[in-house]
Design a protein around this motif. Structure first.
Motif, PDB file in Angstrom:
ATOM      1  N   GLN A 175       0.821  -1.200   0.000  1.00  0.00           N
ATOM      2  CA  GLN A 175       0.000   0.000   0.000  1.00  0.00           C
ATOM      3  C   GLN A 175       0.858   1.254   0.000  1.00  0.00           C
ATOM      4  O   GLN A 175       0.577   2.227  -0.718  1.00  0.00           O
ATOM      5  CB  GLN A 175      -0.923   0.002   1.224  1.00  0.00           C
ATOM      6  N   LEU A 176       1.930   1.248   0.791  1.00  0.00           N
ATOM      7  CA  LEU A 176       2.812   2.407   0.847  1.00  0.00           C
ATOM      8  C   LEU A 176       3.526   2.620  -0.484  1.00  0.00           C
ATOM      9  O   LEU A 176       3.672   3.759  -0.952  1.00  0.00           O
ATOM     10  CB  LEU A 176       3.832   2.225   1.974  1.00  0.00           C
ATOM     11  N   LYS A 177       3.977   1.536  -1.112  1.00  0.00           N
ATOM     12  CA  LYS A 177       4.642   1.661  -2.409  1.00  0.00           C
ATOM     13  C   LYS A 177       3.663   2.151  -3.474  1.00  0.00           C
ATOM     14  O   LYS A 177       4.011   2.988  -4.318  1.00  0.00           O
ATOM     15  CB  LYS A 177       5.264   0.316  -2.811  1.00  0.00           C
ATOM     16  N   TRP A 178       2.432   1.663  -3.420  1.00  0.00           N
ATOM     17  CA  TRP A 178       1.413   2.091  -4.379  1.00  0.00           C
ATOM     18  C   TRP A 178       1.094   3.570  -4.186  1.00  0.00           C
ATOM     19  O   TRP A 178       0.991   4.328  -5.142  1.00  0.00           O
ATOM     20  CB  TRP A 178       0.142   1.258  -4.189  1.00  0.00           C
ATOM     21  N   THR A 179       0.983   3.985  -2.911  1.00  0.00           N
ATOM     22  CA  THR A 179       0.713   5.392  -2.614  1.00  0.00           C
ATOM     23  C   THR A 179       1.836   6.272  -3.129  1.00  0.00           C
ATOM     24  O   THR A 179       1.613   7.354  -3.684  1.00  0.00           O
ATOM     25  CB  THR A 179       0.542   5.606  -1.105  1.00  0.00           C
TER      26      THR A 179
END
Length: 364
Positions: A354-358
């Protein structure tokens, strides 16, 4: 490209902490409160802000022995069951606020019996505090009971670890000044733990060199190494494209023996010159089983998120690196395989994804 992780974003990442001392992470405000309640008058100051500064400055000496002296004040106010429960509860709360989802926190029960508590009372109070803190703040905390390497109570503490292993004590440790106190002095305790199929780690390779690491592994059978920084002494041509591993370093890497590295603390005690020169950079590049830890959050003035942020600044690490460190830690934890797998696949990997996608969305 997902961009370089910021401290704010790192705080949201699901993290795992394996090497954190309970008596090294108290809130200064709590120390002042407990000192007043217990009639402890040895504090250098009763102003919480100044007290925090005193701890970090006193710890930043380049000497492990001097670093350890600061604990007289935290241990001094942790001599009642109420104090121990409070400190454990607040530890769980503070770690959860920093995004830690699983932690193993260690302490030496023998240091908390000055006013008459038994070893069992100490352990039960700490377990109660962590259980309540875990329920309230959504973090799983396992404890390691630690024997002091300059004392002769390691068998008692090992038996304590086994007695409470189904109640939240996940392992055993020895700590204290390494020089002059080799782990083999406690061989009977380690042999007992092995017979009981219990887990243990050993502080080794921090202030003393390769013999300490070799004894911890080959004589005592350690599952993990507390710090293990000096394993780099067995690696030559370190600045080349193809460093050469000695027999011990190769064994540690081949056997995937986890290294509980604490960069900020290691700089403070003189085990490393700076974060940028810390062996963690080389060891990560060589794919040792490296984990990132805080050691003592009060003395080192650092959180796990801040440790990661320092490594990002020093080595240019990205989200994949931070996830690698975190998965390493979860794989190396002293809880059951199913529990570790559930946290890796159900919490850690989705959280980092999720953090990488954000980050990708932010850049596009």
């Amino acid at each position: 490209m997902t961009g370089q992780p910021t401290l704010e974003a790192i705080r949201r990442a699901p993290k795992v902490l394996l090497h954190d001392h309970l008596d090294g992470g108290l809130r200064p405000e709590t120390i002042v409160d407990l000192a007043r309640d217990a009639g402890y008058d040895g504090l250098p100051t009763t102003d919480p802000g100044n007290l925090r500064t005193w701890f970090t400055e006193a710890s930043d000496s380049g000497s492990l022995e001097r670093y350890l002296e600061t604990f007289q004040h935290t241990v001094g106010v942790m001599q009642s069951q109420e104090a121990l429960r409070r400190v454990a509860y607040e530890c769980a709360e503070d770690l959860a606020k920093d995004g830690v989802v699983y932690a193993e926190v260690r302490y030496a029960p023998e240091l908390h019996t000055r006013t008459g508590l038994s070893l069992d009372q100490v352990v039960e109070a700490v377990l109660e505090g962590f259980a309540e803190g875990g329920r309230d703040h959504g973090i799983r905390v396992g404890t390691l009971v630690t024997a002091m390497r300059h004392q002769a109570r390691s068998m008692e503490i090992a038996e304590l670890a086994v007695r409470y292993r189904d109640a939240g004590v996940v392992g055993f440790d020895i700590a204290g000044a390494e020089a002059g106190y080799p782990p083999t002095r406690h061989l009977d305790a380690f042999e007992y733990l092995q017979r009981e199929n219990a887990h243990f780690t050993i502080h080794a390779g921090e202030a003393f060199g390769l013999p300490s690491i070799w004894q911890a592994i080959q004589w005592c059978g350690a599952d993990r190494l507390g710090h293990g920084v000096r394993i780099v002494d067995d690696i030559t041509d370190r600045d080349s494209a193809a460093p050469v591993l000695g027999r011990l370093a190769a064994y540690v890497r081949d056997k995937r023996i986890p290294l509980e590295m604490c960069p900020t603390s290691n700089v403070q005690t003189g085990a490393a010159k700076s974060i940028a020169e810390h062996p963690i950079g080389l060891l990560r590049r060589l794919h040792f089983r490296v984990t990132v830890n805080t050691d003592n959050r009060l003395m080192s003035g650092v959180s796990l998120s801040e440790e990661f942020a320092k490594l990002v600044a020093a080595f240019g690490y990205g989200w994949d690196d931070l996830q690698w460190f975190t998965v390493n830690a979860m794989k190396s934890a002293f809880i059951g395989f199913d529990e570790r797998l559930e946290l890796i696949n159900g919490v850690i990997k989705p959280g980092f994804a999720q953090l990488k996608w954000t980050g990708t969305r932010t850049l596009t």
